[in-house]
Scaffold this motif. Structure first.
Motif, PDB file in Angstrom:
ATOM      1  N   LYS A   1     -50.152 -51.124   0.493  1.00  8.56           N
ATOM      2  CA  LYS A   1     -49.897 -50.438  -0.779  1.00  8.56           C
ATOM      3  C   LYS A   1     -49.823 -48.928  -0.573  1.00  8.56           C
ATOM      4  CE  LYS A   1     -51.448 -53.993  -3.839  1.00  8.56           C
ATOM      5  NZ  LYS A   1     -51.341 -54.187  -5.242  1.00  8.56           N
ATOM      6  N   GLU A   2     -50.608 -48.410   0.381  1.00  9.43           N
ATOM      7  CA  GLU A   2     -50.521 -46.985   0.705  1.00  9.43           C
ATOM      8  C   GLU A   2     -49.149 -46.670   1.310  1.00  9.43           C
ATOM      9  OE1 GLU A   2     -53.844 -45.978   3.211  1.00  9.43           O
ATOM     10  OE2 GLU A   2     -55.294 -46.358   1.613  1.00  9.43           O
ATOM     11  N   GLN A   3     -48.625 -47.582   2.148  1.00 13.16           N
ATOM     12  CA  GLN A   3     -47.281 -47.392   2.705  1.00 13.16           C
ATOM     13  C   GLN A   3     -46.245 -47.319   1.599  1.00 13.16           C
ATOM     14  OE1 GLN A   3     -47.638 -50.798   5.613  1.00 13.16           O
ATOM     15  NE2 GLN A   3     -46.141 -49.524   6.693  1.00 13.16           N
ATOM     16  N   TRP A   4     -46.327 -48.253   0.635  1.00 12.79           N
ATOM     17  CA  TRP A   4     -45.361 -48.268  -0.466  1.00 12.79           C
ATOM     18  C   TRP A   4     -45.465 -46.966  -1.260  1.00 12.79           C
ATOM     19  CZ3 TRP A   4     -43.774 -51.222   2.630  1.00 12.79           C
ATOM     20  CH2 TRP A   4     -43.920 -52.592   2.720  1.00 12.79           C
ATOM     21  N   TYR A   5     -46.689 -46.515  -1.493  1.00 12.72           N
ATOM     22  CA  TYR A   5     -46.898 -45.267  -2.223  1.00 12.72           C
ATOM     23  C   TYR A   5     -46.251 -44.099  -1.473  1.00 12.72           C
ATOM     24  CZ  TYR A   5     -49.216 -41.263  -4.330  1.00 12.72           C
ATOM     25  OH  TYR A   5     -49.466 -40.061  -4.934  1.00 12.72           O
ATOM     26  N   ASP A   6     -46.453 -44.033  -0.152  1.00  9.45           N
ATOM     27  CA  ASP A   6     -45.876 -42.941   0.652  1.00  9.45           C
ATOM     28  C   ASP A   6     -44.350 -42.962   0.606  1.00  9.45           C
ATOM     29  OD1 ASP A   6     -48.412 -42.064   1.330  1.00  9.45           O
ATOM     30  OD2 ASP A   6     -48.395 -43.006   3.325  1.00  9.45           O
ATOM     31  N   LEU A   7     -43.745 -44.146   0.671  1.00 14.17           N
ATOM     32  CA  LEU A   7     -42.284 -44.244   0.587  1.00 14.17           C
ATOM     33  C   LEU A   7     -41.773 -43.793  -0.777  1.00 14.17           C
ATOM     34  CD1 LEU A   7     -41.592 -47.570   2.498  1.00 14.17           C
ATOM     35  CD2 LEU A   7     -40.681 -45.320   3.077  1.00 14.17           C
ATOM     36  N   ILE A   8     -42.485 -44.172  -1.826  1.00  7.69           N
ATOM     37  CA  ILE A   8     -42.112 -43.752  -3.179  1.00  7.69           C
ATOM     38  C   ILE A   8     -42.207 -42.231  -3.295  1.00  7.69           C
ATOM     39  CG2 ILE A   8     -42.870 -43.785  -5.590  1.00  7.69           C
ATOM     40  CD1 ILE A   8     -43.602 -46.798  -5.089  1.00  7.69           C
ATOM     41  N   GLN A   9     -43.267 -41.649  -2.759  1.00  7.65           N
ATOM     42  CA  GLN A   9     -43.424 -40.194  -2.806  1.00  7.65           C
ATOM     43  C   GLN A   9     -42.330 -39.487  -2.010  1.00  7.65           C
ATOM     44  OE1 GLN A   9     -45.497 -38.665  -4.986  1.00  7.65           O
ATOM     45  NE2 GLN A   9     -45.747 -40.808  -5.560  1.00  7.65           N
ATOM     46  N   SER A  10     -41.901 -40.081  -0.892  1.00  7.34           N
ATOM     47  CA  SER A  10     -40.802 -39.513  -0.106  1.00  7.34           C
ATOM     48  C   SER A  10     -39.515 -39.493  -0.919  1.00  7.34           C
ATOM     49  CB  SER A  10     -40.584 -40.319   1.174  1.00  7.34           C
ATOM     50  OG  SER A  10     -41.666 -40.162   2.038  1.00  7.34           O
ATOM     51  N   GLU A  11     -39.300 -40.542  -1.697  1.00 10.56           N
ATOM     52  CA  GLU A  11     -38.111 -40.596  -2.558  1.00 10.56           C
ATOM     53  C   GLU A  11     -38.185 -39.502  -3.625  1.00 10.56           C
ATOM     54  OE1 GLU A  11     -34.465 -42.038  -4.204  1.00 10.56           O
ATOM     55  OE2 GLU A  11     -35.396 -42.294  -2.247  1.00 10.56           O
ATOM     56  N   TYR A  12     -39.345 -39.384  -4.277  1.00  8.30           N
ATOM     57  CA  TYR A  12     -39.507 -38.366  -5.311  1.00  8.30           C
ATOM     58  C   TYR A  12     -39.374 -36.954  -4.745  1.00  8.30           C
ATOM     59  CZ  TYR A  12     -41.169 -41.853  -8.687  1.00  8.30           C
ATOM     60  OH  TYR A  12     -41.279 -42.910  -9.540  1.00  8.30           O
ATOM     61  N   ALA A  13     -39.807 -36.750  -3.504  1.00 13.99           N
ATOM     62  CA  ALA A  13     -39.730 -35.434  -2.868  1.00 13.99           C
ATOM     63  C   ALA A  13     -38.311 -35.098  -2.419  1.00 13.99           C
ATOM     64  CB  ALA A  13     -40.681 -35.375  -1.683  1.00 13.99           C
ATOM     65  N   GLY A  14     -37.438 -36.095  -2.428  1.00 11.47           N
ATOM     66  CA  GLY A  14     -36.049 -35.844  -2.079  1.00 11.47           C
ATOM     67  C   GLY A  14     -35.701 -36.116  -0.629  1.00 11.47           C
ATOM     68  N   PHE A  15     -36.649 -36.614   0.158  1.00 15.32           N
ATOM     69  CA  PHE A  15     -36.368 -36.885   1.569  1.00 15.32           C
ATOM     70  C   PHE A  15     -35.343 -37.992   1.751  1.00 15.32           C
ATOM     71  CE2 PHE A  15     -40.901 -35.348   1.971  1.00 15.32           C
ATOM     72  CZ  PHE A  15     -40.549 -34.080   2.379  1.00 15.32           C
ATOM     73  N   LEU A  16     -35.293 -38.919   0.822  1.00 16.36           N
ATOM     74  CA  LEU A  16     -34.376 -40.050   0.950  1.00 16.36           C
ATOM     75  C   LEU A  16     -33.262 -40.019  -0.088  1.00 16.36           C
ATOM     76  CD1 LEU A  16     -37.078 -42.844   1.461  1.00 16.36           C
ATOM     77  CD2 LEU A  16     -35.715 -41.720   3.227  1.00 16.36           C
ATOM     78  N   LYS A  17     -33.314 -39.100  -1.031  1.00 12.83           N
ATOM     79  CA  LYS A  17     -32.349 -39.080  -2.130  1.00 12.83           C
ATOM     80  C   LYS A  17     -30.910 -38.933  -1.646  1.00 12.83           C
ATOM     81  CE  LYS A  17     -34.642 -37.368  -6.255  1.00 12.83           C
ATOM     82  NZ  LYS A  17     -34.851 -38.547  -6.924  1.00 12.83           N
ATOM     83  N   HIS A  18     -30.059 -39.690  -2.280  1.00 19.90           N
ATOM     84  CA  HIS A  18     -28.618 -39.610  -2.062  1.00 19.90           C
ATOM     85  C   HIS A  18     -28.203 -39.877  -0.619  1.00 19.90           C
ATOM     86  CE1 HIS A  18     -28.622 -38.136  -6.109  1.00 19.90           C
ATOM     87  NE2 HIS A  18     -29.326 -37.086  -5.755  1.00 19.90           N
ATOM     88  N   LYS A  19     -29.054 -40.547   0.124  1.00 23.31           N
ATOM     89  CA  LYS A  19     -28.703 -40.892   1.497  1.00 23.31           C
ATOM     90  C   LYS A  19     -28.597 -42.408   1.588  1.00 23.31           C
ATOM     91  CE  LYS A  19     -31.132 -36.966   3.474  1.00 23.31           C
ATOM     92  NZ  LYS A  19     -32.290 -36.539   4.244  1.00 23.31           N
ATOM     93  N   PRO A  20     -27.475 -42.910   2.065  1.00 21.67           N
ATOM     94  CA  PRO A  20     -27.400 -44.357   2.273  1.00 21.67           C
ATOM     95  C   PRO A  20     -28.455 -44.765   3.285  1.00 21.67           C
ATOM     96  CG  PRO A  20     -25.284 -43.300   2.723  1.00 21.67           C
ATOM     97  CD  PRO A  20     -26.283 -42.223   2.499  1.00 21.67           C
ATOM     98  N   ARG A  21     -29.065 -45.895   3.060  1.00 22.93           N
ATOM     99  CA  ARG A  21     -30.118 -46.333   3.976  1.00 22.93           C
ATOM    100  C   ARG A  21     -30.118 -47.837   4.115  1.00 22.93           C
ATOM    101  NH1 ARG A  21     -33.563 -43.521  -0.125  1.00 22.93           N
ATOM    102  NH2 ARG A  21     -32.797 -44.638  -1.879  1.00 22.93           N
ATOM    103  N   LEU A  22     -30.568 -48.268   5.228  1.00 23.32           N
ATOM    104  CA  LEU A  22     -30.754 -49.689   5.493  1.00 23.32           C
ATOM    105  C   LEU A  22     -32.180 -49.845   5.966  1.00 23.32           C
ATOM    106  CD1 LEU A  22     -29.664 -52.580   5.847  1.00 23.32           C
ATOM    107  CD2 LEU A  22     -29.089 -51.927   8.195  1.00 23.32           C
ATOM    108  N   MET A  23     -32.952 -50.599   5.206  1.00 32.36           N
ATOM    109  CA  MET A  23     -34.345 -50.836   5.569  1.00 32.36           C
ATOM    110  C   MET A  23     -34.473 -52.286   6.015  1.00 32.36           C
ATOM    111  SD  MET A  23     -36.250 -48.758   2.519  1.00 32.36           S
ATOM    112  CE  MET A  23     -37.822 -48.587   3.333  1.00 32.36           C
ATOM    113  N   ILE A  24     -34.973 -52.462   7.207  1.00 30.12           N
ATOM    114  CA  ILE A  24     -35.180 -53.808   7.732  1.00 30.12           C
ATOM    115  C   ILE A  24     -36.596 -53.916   8.271  1.00 30.12           C
ATOM    116  CG2 ILE A  24     -32.745 -54.154   8.310  1.00 30.12           C
ATOM    117  CD1 ILE A  24     -33.492 -53.567  11.221  1.00 30.12           C
ATOM    118  N   GLY A  25     -37.021 -55.117   8.504  1.00 27.36           N
ATOM    119  CA  GLY A  25     -38.330 -55.316   9.101  1.00 27.36           C
ATOM    120  C   GLY A  25     -39.092 -56.431   8.422  1.00 27.36           C
ATOM    121  N   ASP A  26     -40.373 -56.395   8.602  1.00 26.49           N
ATOM    122  CA  ASP A  26     -41.281 -57.369   8.014  1.00 26.49           C
ATOM    123  C   ASP A  26     -42.138 -56.621   7.007  1.00 26.49           C
ATOM    124  OD1 ASP A  26     -43.179 -59.224   7.322  1.00 26.49           O
ATOM    125  OD2 ASP A  26     -43.715 -59.748   9.376  1.00 26.49           O
TER     126      ASP A  26
END
Length: 91
Positions: free
Chosen positions: A16-41
């Protein structure tokens, strides 16, 4: 294109901390407007229909993962073949 490999921590608290960190990265603009492919487990599921057997989880237990998917605009890509990598005959 940004490629992100995720291994969701098997310990729910840390995952849940990982999910929170990813959400915060999105809000901070680190991932905004960038195409992305997330894979894994992700070690998480969207709802009880994605699991077989075991105890039924509460709807609340899916909230943060589903929030992550929505905020990051992620979509589950459908696959073909066996549902689990360990299914079928093994030698």
């Amino acid at each position: 294109m940004t490629y992100i490999y995720i291994y969701g921590n098997p310990v729910e608290k840390y995952r849940k901390e990982q999910w929170y960190d990813l959400i915060q990265s999105e809000y901070a603009g680190f991932l905004k407007h960038k195409p992305r492919l997330m894979i894994g487990d992700f070690n998480d599921i969207k709802n009880n229909a994605e699991k077989q057997g075991g105890v039924i989880r509460s709807a609340k237990s899916f909230t943060q993962f589903n929030r992550l998917l929505a905020i990051l605009g992620m979509q589950d890509l459908r696959t073909i073949g066996e549902k689990y990598t360990w299914a079928g005959n093994r030698l």
